[in-house]
Each structure stands twice: as C-alpha cells, then as structure tokens.
Design a protein around this motif. Structure first.
Motif, short mmCIF file in Angstrom:
data_model
loop_
_atom_site.label_atom_id
_atom_site.label_comp_id
_atom_site.label_asym_id
_atom_site.label_seq_id
_atom_site.Cartn_x
_atom_site.Cartn_y
_atom_site.Cartn_z
N ARG A 136 0.86 -1.19 0.00
CA ARG A 136 0.00 0.00 0.00
C ARG A 136 0.90 1.23 0.00
O ARG A 136 1.66 1.47 0.95
N VAL A 137 0.79 2.02 -1.07
CA VAL A 137 1.64 3.19 -1.24
C VAL A 137 0.77 4.44 -1.25
O VAL A 137 -0.23 4.52 -1.98
N VAL A 138 1.13 5.41 -0.43
CA VAL A 138 0.45 6.70 -0.42
C VAL A 138 1.41 7.75 -0.99
O VAL A 138 2.55 7.87 -0.52
N VAL A 139 0.94 8.47 -2.00
CA VAL A 139 1.72 9.54 -2.61
C VAL A 139 1.02 10.85 -2.27
O VAL A 139 -0.19 10.97 -2.46
N VAL A 140 1.77 11.82 -1.77
CA VAL A 140 1.19 13.10 -1.39
C VAL A 140 1.70 14.18 -2.35
O VAL A 140 2.90 14.45 -2.42
N GLY A 141 0.78 14.77 -3.09
CA GLY A 141 1.12 15.79 -4.07
C GLY A 141 0.97 15.26 -5.48
O GLY A 141 1.60 14.27 -5.85
N ALA A 142 0.13 15.92 -6.29
CA ALA A 142 -0.16 15.43 -7.64
C ALA A 142 0.38 16.36 -8.70
O ALA A 142 -0.25 16.58 -9.73
N GLY A 143 1.56 16.92 -8.46
CA GLY A 143 2.30 17.57 -9.54
C GLY A 143 3.00 16.50 -10.36
O GLY A 143 2.73 15.30 -10.20
N PRO A 144 3.91 16.87 -11.23
CA PRO A 144 4.55 15.85 -12.08
C PRO A 144 5.31 14.80 -11.29
O PRO A 144 5.30 13.62 -11.66
N ALA A 145 5.97 15.17 -10.20
CA ALA A 145 6.72 14.17 -9.41
C ALA A 145 5.76 13.18 -8.76
O ALA A 145 6.00 11.95 -8.79
N GLY A 146 4.69 13.67 -8.17
CA GLY A 146 3.74 12.78 -7.53
C GLY A 146 2.99 11.91 -8.51
O GLY A 146 2.77 10.71 -8.26
N VAL A 373 11.17 11.26 -0.56
CA VAL A 373 10.85 12.65 -0.85
C VAL A 373 11.37 12.95 -2.25
O VAL A 373 12.54 12.65 -2.56
N VAL A 374 10.52 13.52 -3.10
CA VAL A 374 10.89 13.69 -4.51
C VAL A 374 10.51 15.07 -5.02
O VAL A 374 9.67 15.77 -4.44
N GLY A 375 11.13 15.44 -6.12
CA GLY A 375 10.77 16.67 -6.83
C GLY A 375 11.12 17.92 -6.05
O GLY A 375 12.11 17.99 -5.32
N ASP A 376 10.29 18.94 -6.21
CA ASP A 376 10.55 20.23 -5.58
C ASP A 376 10.51 20.17 -4.06
O ASP A 376 10.99 21.08 -3.39
N ALA A 377 9.92 19.12 -3.50
CA ALA A 377 9.92 18.96 -2.05
C ALA A 377 11.33 18.70 -1.53
O ALA A 377 11.60 18.89 -0.34
N VAL A 378 12.23 18.27 -2.41
CA VAL A 378 13.64 18.13 -2.07
C VAL A 378 14.33 19.47 -2.27
O VAL A 378 14.91 20.05 -1.35
N THR A 379 14.27 19.97 -3.48
CA THR A 379 14.73 21.31 -3.82
C THR A 379 14.13 21.67 -5.17
O THR A 379 14.06 20.81 -6.06
N PRO A 380 13.66 22.88 -5.36
CA PRO A 380 12.98 23.25 -6.61
C PRO A 380 13.91 23.19 -7.82
O PRO A 380 15.01 23.75 -7.80
N ARG A 381 13.44 22.50 -8.86
CA ARG A 381 14.17 22.38 -10.12
C ARG A 381 13.19 22.32 -11.28
O ARG A 381 12.08 22.80 -11.18
N ARG A 382 13.61 21.66 -12.38
CA ARG A 382 12.78 21.59 -13.58
C ARG A 382 11.81 20.41 -13.50
O ARG A 382 11.93 19.53 -12.64
N VAL A 383 10.89 20.36 -14.45
CA VAL A 383 9.93 19.25 -14.54
C VAL A 383 10.67 17.93 -14.70
O VAL A 383 10.31 16.92 -14.07
N HIS A 384 11.71 17.91 -15.52
CA HIS A 384 12.40 16.65 -15.80
C HIS A 384 12.95 16.03 -14.52
O HIS A 384 12.79 14.83 -14.29
N GLU A 385 13.60 16.83 -13.69
CA GLU A 385 14.17 16.29 -12.45
C GLU A 385 13.08 15.77 -11.52
O GLU A 385 13.25 14.75 -10.85
N ALA A 386 11.95 16.45 -11.49
CA ALA A 386 10.84 16.01 -10.64
C ALA A 386 10.34 14.64 -11.07
O ALA A 386 10.14 13.73 -10.24
#
Length: 397
Positions: A136-146, A373-386
């Motif tokens: 059971r996986v919970v993902v929080v945040g539905a931007g590109p990384a989530g 922890v992924v994407g901008d929640a780590v540090t803000p960058r581009r869509v690709h990195e997220a």
C-alpha cells in the motif's frame, strides 16, 4: 528528399529548424506538399508532426510519402507499437518543450525528454520490474513528481492512493501553461493523470494531507511530492509597494498598469509571465541579473520568446538586480558597475528561486517504515528532475 525548414546557422533560424510548441503542428506541411508535386521520387517531411493521427492525415492528403517524427518517438519510443495495436490514448505526447532533447543537443549535452525520464537512462530505467509483493503506497502531491510516482508504483503492481490538496492534478505545470504559446505543456500532466486513472490509482482531490491522516491510512510506503512554495518576499519591499510572486501574477493577481518583472530565475518563468502580462494590456519591463533575459532558456525557444517580448513593446533590462521595491518604483543596480537607477512601476512581479515544501516529510520521518521525498519537495528544479525522482522512488518501493 527530406523536407524541413529553417537553419541552424542563425539565432532565429534554429527555432524554425526544430519548431517548438510556439509553432503549430505540421507547420511546414502545406509548403512541403507544393514541393512534392514537382518530385518524382519519395519525399519525407519532418516538422511538428507529433501524433500518428497527424501522420496518417498527411499521408492520406498526399502531402508527403513519409513522415519524420523524431521528437515524438523520443517522447515515446513505443509509439508505433501502441498505434498499431490501437492504444492511441496511451501514447506519451511530445509537447514541443525542446528543453530536454534538441535544446540540450545544441548545448553539447546528451539528450533527455522533458517528461520521459528513461530517455538517455535506458540501462537504468527501460525495464520496469514488477514488485515482489504488492504494497500500500500513499503519494502526497499530484504535480509531475507525484503523478509519476503514483503511475510507476501502480504499474509495478502496488495499490496506490494519490492525495492532492488542490482541485485538480498537475501542479505548477498548469500555471506555467497559462502563458501564450505554452498551453501544450499540460500534455505532460494530462498524460500522467490519464495513465494513473487507467492503472487504478485512487486519486483524492481537495485533501490537505496531515501527518496523522497519512499514517491513519496504514501505508507501507509514503512518497512525498509536496512541491515548492514562493519564498517570502525580500526585506527590501517597502511600505506601500505592490509586489507579488510570479505564480500569483500568472493566475490573475491584481496588478497596476506598469509592471516590473524581476526575472532572477534565468529560465522561462519571468519572460513567459511578461509575455502573458503584456498580452493583458500591461506595460512591462523585465529586469534580470544575467547577461541576457532568460539566459538559460535553450536556443530553440529563447529567440522566439525574446522576439515576442520585444515586438510587444516589453523593455528588457539585463545585467541589473533589484535592490528595493518602493511604492511607485523599483530601484535597480547594474551588477557590473554598481550604478543605480529607478524604474517607475505600479506593481512588481518576482520570479525567483522557490522554497521546498518539506514540512510533511519532516513530520513523517521516523514514523513510517519507508519514506521517499521527490521533486521540488527536495529542492525546486525543472519538470524533468521532478519526474526522474518520482520514477526512481516508485521503482525502489
């Protein structure tokens, strides 16, 4: 004969040679069709044909004999197979961003794709390995990384719930797409959303996830993709000054007639916001501390964006940083000489580095067996990195 247009030899020729989303689909197709009428040998056309339906239509109309779809196949190498089996809705679209593929190539860098993280990393990411045990996986945040985290976790066989505090998925991509000529980038998150739903991800909108609420769902793993928020406005904002973050400006925050856009970020946020504002009737000055406005935008987009601004009457002021934001003007300083001047402004828009929203991740640390922890929640960058971090996290669960 291979028919394209533009040239790589001039600043303005490059954007035309590999047209981005600022150009219509099939941009040179009708011109190419006139050439075909004079040929007795097969002709191949390339230039913003991004979907099998478009390619089939060009062939059916007799405009060309073959269609080149290089960037479309970079975005989804499985496109021909998906098309031939009728799975058109599953094709990951080329959105004409150019920043991952041809834009990097012109900088002497290996190509990527703005939203296919496997491109250039095939040894690591081409194979999708099913999970040994469904979790059971919970993902929080539905931007590109989530979205990518949820998609890949579900693709591997996990049960996935995706929590999003807004009323739709997509995050900052949908804000960036509000600028003129940028609407097509919503294809990134539209595709991810569609795939999540196809794979059975439970998407819960309007949920402001709290640590106890996430833990109450009894997840085996949590992936936090809460994105980023604007940094607090600088201390140099004086009483009476109207200063807003670029995201708020893009979404319709009230601004005065004359606006200074401080494009501290050297990518697209400041210039494309200025493009939107001038289209709405504002008088705009773009101030940037780099040698040129939008210094890090790739060569297939920067000339088009800057030309749009100049032709619309936007004043570009590179090599200047904002020193203070006053009630009726912005004080700027030349970064090389230190000379200061004032720019009259009713409002100012700041496009600067954002702040990672990591509070939820910090609160969950040590309280859940597996936390990513992924994407901008780590540090803000581009869509690709997220997206890259999202897929890596989901493959590790």
């Amino acid at each position: 004969f291979s028919i394209t247009a533009g040239t790589v030899k001039t600043l303005l020729g490059r954007p035309y040679h590999v047209p981005s989303a600022y150009f219509p689909h099939g941009v040179y197709l009708e011109v190419a069709a006139k050439i075909k009428k004079r040929l007795r040998v097969p002709m191949l056309y390339a230039g913003r044909i991004v979907h099998p339906r478009e390619a089939e239509a060009a062939l059916a109309k007799g405009f060309t004999d073959l269609v080149g779809m290089t960037r479309a196949i970079i975005a989804d190498p499985e496109m021909p197979r998906k098309a031939s089996s009728g799975r058109l809705a599953e094709i990951r679209p080329c959105v004409g961003a150019n920043e991952g593929c041809i834009g990097r190539l012109y900088q002497g860098l290996p190509i990527e794709c703005v939203h296919n993280p496997a491109i250039g990393r095939e040894r690591e990411l081409a194979a999708i390995i099913p999970a040994h045990n469904a979790r059971r996986v919970v993902v929080v945040g539905a931007g590109p990384a989530g979205l990518e985290s949820a998609r890949m976790a579900a693709l591997r066989g996990h049960g996935v719930t995706l929590l999003e505090r807004g009323d739709r998925t997509g995050g900052q991509v949908r804000v960036a797409a509000l600028a003129p000529g940028r609407g097509e980038i919503t294809g990134i998150v539209d595709w991810l959303d569609s795939e999540c739903r196809r794979l059975g991800v439970e998407i819960m909108l309007g949920v402001n996830a709290r640590p106890d609420g996430v833990l109450a769902m009894s997840p085996d793993a949590v992936i936090v993709a809460t994105g980023s928020a604007p940094r607090p406005l600088p201390n140099s904002v004086r009483a009476g000054a109207s200063v807003v973050d670029v995201r708020a400006a893009m979404q319709g925050a009230p601004l005065g007639k004359r606006v200074v856009v401080y494009a501290e970020d050297p990518l697209t946020a400041g210039p494309t916001c200025a493009d939107l504002l001038v289209s709405q009737g504002h008088e705009v000055v773009v101030v940037a501390p780099q040698y040129v406005v939008g210094e890090m935008i790739d060569d297939t987009q920067k000339p088009i964006i800057l030309r749009r601004l100049l032709q619309a009457g936007v004043t570009l002021l590179p090599l200047h940083r904002a020193v203070s934001f006053e009630a009726h003007h912005v004080v700027v300083e030349h970064v090389l000489t230190g000379a200061r001047s004032e720019i009259h402004a009713d409002s100012a828009v700041v496009a600067a580095a954002a702040r990672a929203e990591h509070e939820l991740a910090d609160a969950l640390r040590g309280r859940i067996a597996e936390l990513h922890v992924v994407g901008d929640a780590v540090t803000p960058r581009r869509v690709h990195e997220a997206i890259l971090e999202g897929t890596r996290a989901a493959r590790a669960v």
